[in-house]
Design a protein around this motif. Structure first.
Motif, short mmCIF file in Angstrom:
data_model
loop_
_atom_site.label_atom_id
_atom_site.label_comp_id
_atom_site.label_asym_id
_atom_site.label_seq_id
_atom_site.Cartn_x
_atom_site.Cartn_y
_atom_site.Cartn_z
N LEU A 157 0.81 -1.22 0.00
CA LEU A 157 0.00 0.00 0.00
C LEU A 157 0.84 1.27 0.00
O LEU A 157 0.35 2.35 0.33
CB LEU A 157 -0.94 0.00 1.21
N TYR B 282 -3.58 10.19 -6.75
CA TYR B 282 -3.21 8.81 -6.40
C TYR B 282 -1.97 8.36 -7.18
O TYR B 282 -1.79 8.69 -8.35
CB TYR B 282 -4.35 7.84 -6.71
N TRP C 156 -2.88 -1.85 -6.59
CA TRP C 156 -4.01 -0.93 -6.41
C TRP C 156 -3.53 0.50 -6.33
O TRP C 156 -2.35 0.78 -6.11
CB TRP C 156 -4.80 -1.26 -5.15
N VAL D 95 -3.01 4.14 -4.67
CA VAL D 95 -2.68 4.57 -3.31
C VAL D 95 -2.71 6.09 -3.25
O VAL D 95 -2.07 6.76 -4.07
CB VAL D 95 -1.28 4.05 -2.90
N ALA E 145 -6.27 3.05 -0.04
CA ALA E 145 -6.11 2.26 -1.25
C ALA E 145 -7.46 2.01 -1.88
O ALA E 145 -8.47 1.85 -1.18
CB ALA E 145 -5.42 0.93 -0.95
#
Length: 423
Positions: A333, A352, A358, A360, A376
């Motif tokens: 993360l 992000y 994913w 973050v 996340a």
């Protein structure tokens, strides 16, 4: 004083019933979320459904591991004849990617895989990749030629979408789009085997030098095949044995079961993205007829995805079952694309970066929606999304079948979620 008021209200409500009018400061709160504000979600989504944004949805919010909101809205089907249910299942598309990322990190913890491993260690076809480069002739006209890549693709690049691969629908160059479509790299029109997928993909030049740019791509599908090779079994089987079953995710798989068919959410037939996406998903088909789509193949439900996301929020453990170490989760993360070109903003909105699997959040501000630094999230092309905010101890899951309206609905849900947070 606030807790005393809450206890008093609950006692009074037990005697008089729930029709009691409340002052604003006496609104009951569950795990720091206002029940009055959580009640906004249903009418807002009802309005969206009436406007034709989506046929229906399932929404789930938890804090401190406790579900405080779990509702079904609207309809399962395009004709709007079957009411949505909380146990509905959806085509997960890219919400499959975090499953594969977690499985790959688990292999790293076992010493069986490393971010530093060259992809060619597992698939020699990628040993001498070429990359598109722009050249100018003496008249100043530009064209693209394929030149040798400066460094090999690493497993790290597969996690963070910096391998230089792409998707046909978002390919940065016409030549690359044509090559992906001609080779049917994504197995959209034919059942492409593991071997053919690797062979065809490796024959196409990369969009960018490995490790230089975030470019959303089939990289997670390749990572899934790396997991298969290291684990020694098909990806869907490995995920079921090491992730889904241990976490009690009984509705999650790569193939729709007969008992799920009546609960399978559908998009509007008029949605212009439905036909191609549903053909790509092929959720009713045995995933072994083609390479298992680690980037887009899972069938998911809200309660199951909550259990997965809560495991992440807890630092790798849920109900006594440890999937990853606390430090591995923190590593996943964290932002892994510092200083690189490209951004996941088409999915996350601005603000992000990207971790191992994913998006973050980089800071408190600079985004379209509230959140915390380090939260996340990711989303699926069919209309699904989730968020894990470890700072606020929040998990949110939004499931809908609405490909064309997915950006609107994912940000709408997140605004409603954070709008209910009062403590």
């Amino acid at each position: 004083m606030r807790n005393a008021k809450r206890v008093a209200w609950l006692s009074l409500a037990g005697v008089l019933g729930t029709g009691l009018a409340l002052a604003a400061d006496e609104t009951p709160v569950q795990e720091g979320l206002s029940t009055e504000r959580l009640a906004r979600i249903a009418p807002v989504l009802k309005q969206e459904i009436e406007q034709g944004t989506i046929p229906g949805a399932v929404t789930l919010i938890a804090r401190n591991g406790k579900i405080v909101h779990f509702e079904a809205h609207g309809f399962l089907d395009s004709a709007r004849t079957k009411p949505m249910t909380r146990d509905a299942v959806f085509r997960g598309f890219s919400m499959t990617k975090p499953f594969v990322a977690v499985a790959a990190v688990a292999l790293m913890e076992q010493g069986r895989l490393s971010l530093r491993d060259p992809l060619a260690q597992y698939f020699p076809e990628f040993k001498e990749m070429k990359v598109y480069a722009e050249v100018r002739d003496e008249r100043g006209r530009t064209s693209r030629v394929a030149v040798p890549a400066k460094r090999p693709i690493l497993v790290w690049d597969l996690f963070r979408h910096t391998a230089g691969f792409t998707y046909s629908g978002t390919a940065p160059f016409p030549e690359m789009k044509e090559a992906y479509e001609k080779a049917d790299v994504e197995s959209l029109n034919t059942d492409v085997s593991n071997e053919e997928f690797i062979k065809r993909l490796a024959a196409i030049p990369l969009a960018y030098e490995p490790g230089t740019r975030w470019e959303y791509s089939v990289a997670t599908d390749v990572l899934g095949l790396v997991v298969e090779k290291v684990a020694g079994r098909r990806l869907d089987v490995h995920l079921a044995e090491t992730l889904f079953k241990p976490l009690g995710m009984n509705e999650t798989s790569f193939q729709l079961r007969p008992d799920q068919a009546s609960r399978f959410a559908d998009a509007y037939d008029a949605d212009p993205l439905k036909a191609d996406l549903w053909r790509l998903a092929r959720s009713e088909q045995d995933p072994g007829r083609r390479y298992v789509h680690g980037g887009a193949g899972a069938v998911i439900g809200a309660r199951d995805y909550f259990r997965f996301a809560q495991m992440v929020a807890n630092g790798g453990e849920l109900d006594g079952v440890r999937i990853l170490s606390r430090e591995s989760v923190a590593f996943m993360l964290s932002n892994h694309i510092q200083g690189l070109e490209g951004s996941p903003s088409p999915t996350t909105g601005p603000g992000y970066g990207f971790g191992l699997g994913w998006g973050v959040r980089l800071d408190e501000g600079g985004a379209w929606i509230p959140g915390s630094k380090g939260d996340a999230m990711w989303a699926g092309a069919g209309g699904t999304s989730f968020t894990v905010d470890r700072a606020e101890r929040i998990v949110g899951v939004f499931l809908a079948a609405g490909p064309s309206t997915r950006q609107k609905t994912r940000f709408l849900f997140k605004n409603l979620l954070y709008g209910a947070l009062v403590e």
